[in-house]
Every structure is written in C-alpha cells, then in structure tokens.
Design a protein around this motif. Structure first.
Motif, PDB file in Angstrom:
ATOM      1  N   ARG A  92       0.989  -1.390   0.024  1.00  0.00           N
ATOM      2  CA  ARG A  92      -0.218   0.109  -0.057  1.00  0.00           C
ATOM      3  C   ARG A  92       0.894   1.413   0.019  1.00  0.00           C
ATOM      4  NH1 ARG A  92      -3.498  -3.108   3.465  1.00  0.00           N
ATOM      5  NH2 ARG A  92      -2.636  -2.109   5.419  1.00  0.00           N
ATOM      6  N   PHE A  93       1.817   1.308   0.921  1.00  0.00           N
ATOM      7  CA  PHE A  93       2.818   2.501   0.830  1.00  0.00           C
ATOM      8  C   PHE A  93       3.589   2.555  -0.573  1.00  0.00           C
ATOM      9  CE2 PHE A  93       7.354   3.795   1.318  1.00  0.00           C
ATOM     10  CZ  PHE A  93       7.079   4.896   1.990  1.00  0.00           C
ATOM     11  N   ASN A  94       4.140   1.541  -1.007  1.00  0.00           N
ATOM     12  CA  ASN A  94       4.654   1.512  -2.368  1.00  0.00           C
ATOM     13  C   ASN A  94       3.766   1.940  -3.613  1.00  0.00           C
ATOM     14  OD1 ASN A  94       6.859   0.412  -1.184  1.00  0.00           O
ATOM     15  ND2 ASN A  94       6.926  -1.458  -2.204  1.00  0.00           N
ATOM     16  N   ALA A  95       2.568   1.873  -3.423  1.00  0.00           N
ATOM     17  CA  ALA A  95       1.502   2.183  -4.350  1.00  0.00           C
ATOM     18  C   ALA A  95       1.710   4.000  -4.352  1.00  0.00           C
ATOM     19  CB  ALA A  95       0.255   1.768  -4.474  1.00  0.00           C
ATOM     20  N   ALA A  96       1.732   4.380  -3.289  1.00  0.00           N
ATOM     21  CA  ALA A  96       1.621   5.911  -3.122  1.00  0.00           C
ATOM     22  C   ALA A  96       2.930   6.470  -3.397  1.00  0.00           C
ATOM     23  CB  ALA A  96       1.252   6.277  -1.689  1.00  0.00           C
ATOM     24  N   VAL A  97       4.132   5.873  -3.456  1.00  0.00           N
ATOM     25  CA  VAL A  97       5.340   6.578  -3.320  1.00  0.00           C
ATOM     26  C   VAL A  97       5.494   7.353  -4.969  1.00  0.00           C
ATOM     27  CG1 VAL A  97       7.866   6.332  -3.589  1.00  0.00           C
ATOM     28  CG2 VAL A  97       6.329   4.905  -1.730  1.00  0.00           C
ATOM     29  N   PRO A  98       5.141   6.444  -6.097  1.00  0.00           N
ATOM     30  CA  PRO A  98       5.105   7.362  -7.156  1.00  0.00           C
ATOM     31  C   PRO A  98       4.611   8.683  -7.296  1.00  0.00           C
ATOM     32  CG  PRO A  98       5.073   4.912  -7.766  1.00  0.00           C
ATOM     33  CD  PRO A  98       4.685   5.238  -6.287  1.00  0.00           C
ATOM     34  N   GLY A  99       3.201   8.566  -6.829  1.00  0.00           N
ATOM     35  CA  GLY A  99       2.571  10.001  -6.754  1.00  0.00           C
ATOM     36  C   GLY A  99       3.462  10.976  -5.846  1.00  0.00           C
ATOM     37  N   VAL A 100       3.638  10.567  -4.837  1.00  0.00           N
ATOM     38  CA  VAL A 100       4.234  11.585  -3.928  1.00  0.00           C
ATOM     39  C   VAL A 100       5.496  12.224  -4.803  1.00  0.00           C
ATOM     40  CG1 VAL A 100       6.058  11.762  -1.826  1.00  0.00           C
ATOM     41  CG2 VAL A 100       3.749  10.355  -1.775  1.00  0.00           C
ATOM     42  N   VAL A 101       6.451  11.498  -5.331  1.00  0.00           N
ATOM     43  CA  VAL A 101       7.579  11.973  -6.100  1.00  0.00           C
ATOM     44  C   VAL A 101       6.922  12.705  -7.288  1.00  0.00           C
ATOM     45  CG1 VAL A 101       9.469  11.103  -7.655  1.00  0.00           C
ATOM     46  CG2 VAL A 101       8.912   9.876  -5.450  1.00  0.00           C
ATOM     47  N   SER A 102       6.225  12.310  -8.101  1.00  0.00           N
ATOM     48  CA  SER A 102       5.677  12.968  -9.097  1.00  0.00           C
ATOM     49  C   SER A 102       4.933  14.513  -8.617  1.00  0.00           C
ATOM     50  CB  SER A 102       4.584  12.209 -10.027  1.00  0.00           C
ATOM     51  OG  SER A 102       3.515  12.039  -9.085  1.00  0.00           O
ATOM     52  N   SER A 103       4.212  14.586  -7.567  1.00  0.00           N
ATOM     53  CA  SER A 103       3.820  15.662  -7.106  1.00  0.00           C
ATOM     54  C   SER A 103       4.804  16.759  -6.807  1.00  0.00           C
ATOM     55  CB  SER A 103       2.935  15.456  -5.702  1.00  0.00           C
ATOM     56  OG  SER A 103       2.477  16.640  -5.140  1.00  0.00           O
ATOM     57  N   LEU A 104       6.007  16.337  -6.252  1.00  0.00           N
ATOM     58  CA  LEU A 104       6.941  17.197  -5.956  1.00  0.00           C
ATOM     59  C   LEU A 104       7.824  17.438  -6.961  1.00  0.00           C
ATOM     60  CD1 LEU A 104       8.253  15.413  -2.520  1.00  0.00           C
ATOM     61  CD2 LEU A 104       7.373  17.997  -2.957  1.00  0.00           C
ATOM     62  N   ALA A 105       7.862  16.718  -8.086  1.00  0.00           N
ATOM     63  CA  ALA A 105       8.656  16.777  -9.168  1.00  0.00           C
ATOM     64  C   ALA A 105       7.947  18.169 -10.212  1.00  0.00           C
ATOM     65  CB  ALA A 105       8.717  15.606 -10.272  1.00  0.00           C
ATOM     66  N   ALA A 106       6.438  17.827 -10.021  1.00  0.00           N
ATOM     67  CA  ALA A 106       5.651  18.934 -10.897  1.00  0.00           C
ATOM     68  C   ALA A 106       5.983  20.381 -10.092  1.00  0.00           C
ATOM     69  CB  ALA A 106       4.278  18.530 -10.540  1.00  0.00           C
ATOM     70  N   LYS A 107       6.375  20.589  -8.862  1.00  0.00           N
ATOM     71  CA  LYS A 107       6.639  21.619  -8.137  1.00  0.00           C
ATOM     72  C   LYS A 107       8.164  22.173  -8.489  1.00  0.00           C
ATOM     73  CE  LYS A 107       3.333  20.663  -4.500  1.00  0.00           C
ATOM     74  NZ  LYS A 107       3.273  20.598  -2.901  1.00  0.00           N
ATOM     75  N   GLY A 108       8.743  21.554  -9.491  1.00  0.00           N
ATOM     76  CA  GLY A 108      10.057  22.010  -9.680  1.00  0.00           C
ATOM     77  C   GLY A 108      11.192  21.305  -8.865  1.00  0.00           C
ATOM     78  N   ARG A 109      10.991  20.288  -7.895  1.00  0.00           N
ATOM     79  CA  ARG A 109      11.897  19.510  -6.951  1.00  0.00           C
ATOM     80  C   ARG A 109      12.395  18.559  -7.861  1.00  0.00           C
ATOM     81  NH1 ARG A 109      10.894  21.047  -1.596  1.00  0.00           N
ATOM     82  NH2 ARG A 109       9.735  22.995  -1.853  1.00  0.00           N
ATOM     83  N   ARG A 110      13.666  18.343  -7.636  1.00  0.00           N
ATOM     84  CA  ARG A 110      14.567  17.272  -8.326  1.00  0.00           C
ATOM     85  C   ARG A 110      14.566  16.061  -7.736  1.00  0.00           C
ATOM     86  NH1 ARG A 110      19.724  21.306  -9.829  1.00  0.00           N
ATOM     87  NH2 ARG A 110      20.801  19.301 -10.565  1.00  0.00           N
ATOM     88  N   VAL A 111      13.304  15.255  -7.947  1.00  0.00           N
ATOM     89  CA  VAL A 111      13.222  13.957  -7.497  1.00  0.00           C
ATOM     90  C   VAL A 111      12.954  12.840  -8.352  1.00  0.00           C
ATOM     91  CG1 VAL A 111      12.448  14.948  -5.072  1.00  0.00           C
ATOM     92  CG2 VAL A 111      10.887  14.615  -7.021  1.00  0.00           C
ATOM     93  N   HIS A 112      13.203  11.611  -8.158  1.00  0.00           N
ATOM     94  CA  HIS A 112      13.172  10.680  -9.235  1.00  0.00           C
ATOM     95  C   HIS A 112      12.653   9.465  -8.529  1.00  0.00           C
ATOM     96  CE1 HIS A 112      15.705  13.316 -11.928  1.00  0.00           C
ATOM     97  NE2 HIS A 112      16.341  13.668 -10.578  1.00  0.00           N
ATOM     98  N   PHE A 113      11.687   8.462  -9.019  1.00  0.00           N
ATOM     99  CA  PHE A 113      11.233   7.377  -8.680  1.00  0.00           C
ATOM    100  C   PHE A 113      12.065   6.099  -9.111  1.00  0.00           C
ATOM    101  CE2 PHE A 113       8.412   3.726  -8.961  1.00  0.00           C
ATOM    102  CZ  PHE A 113       8.191   3.493  -7.645  1.00  0.00           C
ATOM    103  N   VAL A 114      12.386   5.213  -8.233  1.00  0.00           N
ATOM    104  CA  VAL A 114      13.106   4.130  -8.556  1.00  0.00           C
ATOM    105  C   VAL A 114      12.255   3.070  -8.298  1.00  0.00           C
ATOM    106  CG1 VAL A 114      15.242   2.954  -8.422  1.00  0.00           C
ATOM    107  CG2 VAL A 114      15.332   5.205  -8.160  1.00  0.00           C
ATOM    108  N   PRO A 115      11.849   1.961  -9.046  1.00  0.00           N
ATOM    109  CA  PRO A 115      11.022   0.875  -8.586  1.00  0.00           C
ATOM    110  C   PRO A 115      12.000  -0.249  -8.103  1.00  0.00           C
ATOM    111  CG  PRO A 115      11.312   0.800 -11.025  1.00  0.00           C
ATOM    112  CD  PRO A 115      11.929   2.168 -10.654  1.00  0.00           C
ATOM    113  N   MET A 116      12.200  -0.247  -6.722  1.00  0.00           N
ATOM    114  CA  MET A 116      12.847  -1.080  -6.135  1.00  0.00           C
ATOM    115  C   MET A 116      12.186  -2.610  -5.779  1.00  0.00           C
ATOM    116  SD  MET A 116      16.070  -1.665  -5.488  1.00  0.00           S
ATOM    117  CE  MET A 116      16.931   0.078  -5.422  1.00  0.00           C
ATOM    118  N   HIS A 117      10.902  -2.471  -5.346  1.00  0.00           N
ATOM    119  CA  HIS A 117      10.231  -3.727  -4.822  1.00  0.00           C
ATOM    120  C   HIS A 117      10.297  -4.761  -6.154  1.00  0.00           C
ATOM    121  CE1 HIS A 117       6.892  -6.283  -3.939  1.00  0.00           C
ATOM    122  NE2 HIS A 117       6.893  -5.869  -2.604  1.00  0.00           N
ATOM    123  N   SER A 118      10.177  -4.529  -7.132  1.00  0.00           N
ATOM    124  CA  SER A 118      10.169  -5.568  -8.213  1.00  0.00           C
ATOM    125  C   SER A 118      11.467  -6.228  -8.456  1.00  0.00           C
ATOM    126  CB  SER A 118       9.638  -4.914  -9.481  1.00  0.00           C
ATOM    127  OG  SER A 118      10.340  -3.890 -10.063  1.00  0.00           O
TER     128      SER A 118
END
Length: 365
Positions: free
Chosen positions: A173-199
């Motif tokens: 459940r937490f992992n499902a939310a992480v990409p959205g957290v990252v993309s929300s901050l990236a949309a604000k100009g923050r230099r953040v990138h998502f890495v899919p580690m669970h798989s």
C-alpha cells in the motif's frame, strides 16, 4: 509464554535498537573523500548494510568503478568491506521516516551531496507505525531534503519486499503511493526521481524476512545503477539453465552470490561458462561481470561473442566471494547471441553478468 513470530521478534529488536540509537548521540565517523560527485546513500538498516556489511553500497561502488566514475560517498556513518571503495553513508538501523526527517536537513547541509539515494519506510511498515500516514511523512521528508539541498537530485525508491504477509500488505500500500508523492513534488520543480525497487527482489532474496541477502543487495545495486545511468540493468545468472550452462566446470553454492550459486573451477583448457543472450537490437552494449578472485593477482577469462574472440575479461583479486564488477563493451546482434567465458590466466569465479544499453552521460554520478 507462547513463542514469538520471527518477524515480530525482529521488529522488537529493531525498535529496541532504534531507541538506543536515538537516546545516544550519533558518533560521527571520519569521512573519506574521493573527489568527484558526492553521493549520499540515505535510509535505515538496509542502507547501513544489516547482516551484509556495506549492503547495496558495495556493488554500487563496483558499478561506478567499472565505468570509471570517481564518486565520493558521503554521510556521518561509515562501514563496509574493502571492495567498497568509500564507506561513508547515512544509514541508521531501526529508524523510521520521521526519525530520519528529524536530522536529514542537517545531514545534507553538512555533507553537500549532489545525489541522494533514499530507501526509507520499512520500519514504519514492520512496526505498524501509522502506515496510512507514511506517504505524507515521506512527502515531508522530501520537501525538507530538497529545500536544504536544492541543487541535489534525490532518487526515491519504493520498499523491498518483506516476508510477513501483514507487513508486506502494508509495504504494498505504501509503495503504491510513492510514485505519486514523487511526481507531485517533481511537478513543483523539485529534483526527485522514482526508482522501482520492490520488483527487483523477491522474498527469496531476504536473509531474515526483512533484510536482503548479499545477492539481494546486489540486485538493489543494479536497480540503483540503472536509474543513475538512465538504462535498465538486466541480470543473467550463471546457474540458470534457461540461458546458461557450464562445461567441465562447477556451480558451487555461495551465500553472497546473486542467485545463490556461482560458476567455478573453469580450470581446464575445455572449461567454460556459456550464455545464450537475447538482445533487443543490433549494436553496442555495456556488460558487467560480477566475479570473485582470491588468487592474489588479477585473473581472467577468455571471452568469445558468437564464436569470435572478444578479448580477455580480467578481475582484481579481492578474495573469494568478494565480488567485483568488470565492465566490458560488447557488440551484439538482435536476437540470440552466444557469449562464452573460457579459461584464461589463473582462476576466477563468475556469479552473474549484467547488461545495460550505451547511453549519454548523466550528471548524477
């Protein structure tokens, strides 16, 4: 008194360890400075390398070295084996997101990293510490990191699996939310990138139901490195009969090998390890050979690609099962290819080979 579930016992131990760590001041290790891009591995015991000193940092360093990068791992903590060229990090065993957040801004101001690798939240999940609020805590942590270090790029992974079904459901459940957290901050100009580690891992890659084995940490390193070079790193195990075979050689077990076995005793004129590799296009690829060598001198294998000589792949001597990465540029044709590692000078053992596409240089390493 009924016996405690192993994961519950481990959770209690980690909580106790975290309490002790937070009650005492954090000892600041003497930093190693290697010049180059400053990289901060940040997180909990999985970053620290619980049960495998150095954790994923050892193989990540080997990838960097194989490609000639000069990087400086930074942080207030330090540990790991000799094959890890820089032991600094910011991994804190037992710590949750909020506990990391309480110090993170100060850490990055002190260390001035260019690149941050963040894997955090496992303790929130196994301690069942307000798991529903964990994505918001992660967002707050990232906000504080990127405000304190606006010039840094933060690579944020989701969590590796855990064995306990209830905790794993919280992880998912937490992992499902992480990409959205990252993309929300990236949309604000923050230099953040998502890495899919669970798989990148399965529960068979765990040593105790929570922390990876040596092979599991190696798979984490491959996923981190793929993100850093903007090219997926794909692994081919020496012991997998679907695409690999040995002739006049052995596949002994190894607790730190990526898949639990390695190709050894390639000791005779007709000995070899052979892979059948499917390539998506015709052209150049970067190959990484994860090998162990305890001979006290560089040892190598003779490489052929589709029956044609492709040089000698040599490996430094760090000790048996002290895995190093050797990078080799190879040209493959689209579809099936045959790569053979035959006896060269003295002896070395191969755990796996990895492939990445050749791409542009990235600014993060």
């Amino acid at each position: 008194m009924p016996a405690r579930h192993p994961v519950a016992l481990l959770t209690a131990l980690l909580c106790a360890a975290a309490t002790l760590l937070l009650a005492a001041p954090v000892a600041e290790a003497k930093a190693e400075s290697d010049g180059g891009v400053r990289v901060m591995p940040l997180g909990d015991s999985i970053t620290d390398g619980f049960n495998v000193p150095g954790g994923y940092r050892s193989d990540l360093w080997q990838y960097l070295a194989a490609d000639g990068h000069t990087d400086d791992f930074v942080g207030s903590q330090s540990n790991g084996p000799a094959r890890l060229g820089d032991h600094d990090h910011e991994g804190h065993s037992g710590w949750r997101i909020d506990q990391i957040d309480a110090h993170a801004a100060d850490w990055v101001r002190a260390a001035a990293p260019r690149t941050i690798l963040l894997h955090i939240g496992t303790n929130d999940m196994i301690q069942n510490y307000d798991p529903a609020g964990a994505p918001a805590r992660l967002s707050g942590l990232l906000d504080h990191l990127t405000t304190a270090a606006p010039g840094a790029d933060v690579f944020v992974s989701d969590l590796v699996p855990v064995a306990d079904p209830a905790a794993e459901e919280r992880v998912r459940r937490f992992n499902a939310a992480v990409p959205g957290v990252v993309s929300s901050l990236a949309a604000k100009g923050r230099r953040v990138h998502f890495v899919p580690m669970h798989s990148a891992l399965t529960t068979s890659d765990l040593a105790d139901g929570v922390h990876p084995t040596g092979g599991g940490y190696s798979r984490m390193a491959a996923r981190w490195y793929g993100a850093l070079v903007s090219s997926p790193v794909t692994r081919w195990e020496a012991e997998n009969p679907d695409y690999a075979r040995v002739h006049h050689a052995d596949l002994p077990s190894s607790p730190t090998a990526s898949g639990g076995r390695k190709a050894g005793h390639i000791d005779h004129a007709d000995s070899y390890l052979e892979y059948t590799i499917n390539a998506p296009y015709t052209g150049g690829y970067r190959m990484y050979v994860r090998a162990g060598n305890g001979m006290g001198t560089r040892c190598g294998h003779l490489l052929t690609v589709n029956g044609e000589p492709a040089g000698t792949v040599t490996h430094p001597s760090m000790g048996w099962d002290e895995w190093t990465m050797t990078g080799v540029d190879v040209r493959l044709r689209q579809g099936s290819n045959t790569l053979r590692f035959a006896k060269g000078d003295c002896y070395a053992e191969i755990d796996a080979i990895d492939f990445a596409t050749l791409g542009a240089q990235t600014p993060w390493i």
